[in-house]
Design an enzyme around this catalytic site. Structure first.
Site, short mmCIF file in Angstrom:
data_model
loop_
_atom_site.label_atom_id
_atom_site.label_comp_id
_atom_site.label_asym_id
_atom_site.label_seq_id
_atom_site.Cartn_x
_atom_site.Cartn_y
_atom_site.Cartn_z
CB SER A 106 -3.09 7.54 -41.29
OG SER A 106 -3.50 7.86 -39.87
CB THR A 108 -3.89 14.71 -41.63
OG1 THR A 108 -3.77 14.02 -42.84
CG2 THR A 108 -2.97 15.66 -41.13
CB THR A 148 -0.73 13.05 -43.09
OG1 THR A 148 -1.70 11.81 -43.48
CG2 THR A 148 -0.47 13.78 -44.52
NE ARG A 161 -2.91 13.00 -52.91
CZ ARG A 161 -3.29 13.18 -51.44
NH1 ARG A 161 -2.46 12.87 -50.34
NH2 ARG A 161 -4.37 13.61 -51.25
CB THR A 180 -7.91 15.70 -41.17
OG1 THR A 180 -7.66 14.24 -41.44
CG2 THR A 180 -9.36 15.88 -40.57
N GLY A 181 -8.73 14.77 -44.25
CA GLY A 181 -9.59 14.26 -45.27
C GLY A 181 -9.00 14.45 -46.91
C1 SD4 Z 1 -4.10 13.67 -47.67
N1 SD4 Z 1 -5.42 15.12 -46.01
O1 SD4 Z 1 -3.20 13.52 -47.93
C2 SD4 Z 1 -4.68 14.00 -45.91
C3 SD4 Z 1 -4.90 12.82 -45.67
C4 SD4 Z 1 -5.96 12.85 -44.44
O2 SD4 Z 1 -7.92 12.18 -43.37
O3 SD4 Z 1 -5.91 13.89 -43.68
N2 SD4 Z 1 -6.81 12.02 -44.30
O4 SD4 Z 1 -4.93 14.38 -48.57
#
Ligand code: SD4
Length: 320
Positions: free
Chosen positions: A69, A174, A192, A202, A225-226
């Protein structure tokens, strides 16, 4: 308060100032954050800057094809392209830079730093960011690994029924690396490939200063993160840092930010949003918190040989 109560013997040594080494620290999101803190620590020990160390840590994860990722081997978007986002920030100067939607460049965190150091701008996107990378001597390369391509074919997005939003694939994550150097200054890097199967174009929170990352020596450092949309909407990392500025510990600040994410998500009917925050202050205090079912783990090293994996508390939405 919570941070005081969970302080380990290692923390105690740092707080009492009895450690042989000047106070340094590196923390990074998820279990693969171990790779980052292991790469960052030697630089901090040598006396290099917090940003140099955080960048080395982030780059070690970008280079690792097994981390699916981030960087090389990252998760592809809806049309099979690996499109990367990253940003960097220095706590002493508030200098910062970011890049978003970049294809064919592996070290996007280093590219974000070039934006910070060699342009009058903070954020470059897409083709412009890629042209800048070429101009700066970054190699163009494919970021697809055989494993990531096979996985994309297996899980690739099915067409959504007309009028419905496209479905996102499983997987994202991330690496956000926060560091404290020997001079007592903070640095941060976030990098990320973003949400799996995201729409082309996006952009998530990760390249946005204030959303995916914010670092200010006068208050603290925070990263996220998320689900980026929920992090952006709630003012994410900047909110955490401002909580620390107001006197909250890093742990209390992360929990306050998750309460805010929960409240916003409930208000919008999208609860639970999967979000986690990580924070570090100039005293070396660490905080982390996440929404329910996020199972957020993070790696910590405070200058010795051990890397500790910690699990963040999950903060449930408070019923109104
Ligand atoms: C995003 N925050 O592109 C990142 C993805 C991520 O755990 O961190 N996922 O939205």
């Amino acid at each position: 308060m919570a941070d005081m109560m969970t302080r380990s013997p290692i923390d105690e040594r740092i707080f009492t100032g009895s450690a042989a080494m000047p106070q340094i620290a590196a923390v990074a999101t998820w279990t693969f954050g171990q790779i980052a803190v292991r790469a960052a620590l030697p630089l901090l020990r040598q006396g290099q800057s917090a940003l140099d160390a955080a960048l080395a840590g982030a780059q070690a994860v970008e280079d690792d094809p097994t981390v699916q990722s981030v960087g090389y081997g990252g998760i592809a978007n809806a049309i099979g392209a690996v499109s990367l986002d990253a940003c960097v920030m220095e706590g002493r100067t508030l200098n910062c830079g970011g890049v978003a939607g970049v294809e064919n460049i592996r070290h996007v965190a280093a590219l974000a730093r070039r934006v910070m150091e060699r342009t009058p701008h903070v954020l470059l996107v897409g083709e412009g960011a890629r042209l800048f990378a070429v101009q700066q001597g970054f190699p163009l390369e494919t970021l697809h690994t055989p494993e990531a391509v096979a996985q994309w074919y297996k899980e690739r997005p099915k067409a959504a029924p007309p009028g419905q939003p496209p479905r996102l694939g499983p997987g994202h994550d991330t690496v956000t690396v926060l560091t404290l150097d020997q001079k007592g200054s903070l640095g941060g890097v976030c990098t990320t490939s973003g949400l799996a199967h995201k729409l082309p174009g996006r952009v998530g929170d990760s390249p946005l200063i204030g959303a995916g990352l914010y670092v200010d020596d006068t208050a603290g450092a925070a990263g996220a993160t998320g689900v980026g949309e929920e992090i952006i909407r709630s003012g994410g990392s900047f909110f955490v840092v401002e909580q620390m500025r107001a006197g909250r510990s890093p742990q209390e600040a992360c929990e306050a930010a998750i309460h805010r994410v929960n409240a916003v998500a409930i208000r919008r009917g999208v609860h639970p949003a999967r979000v986690a925050f990580l924070a570090l202050d100039v005293k070396g205090r660490i905080g982390a918190a996440c929404t329910t079912n996020t199972n957020f783990r993070y790696a910590v090293n405070k200058g010795d040989q051990t890397v500790e994996l910690r699990t963040a508390p999950e903060i449930a939405a408070t019923p109104r």
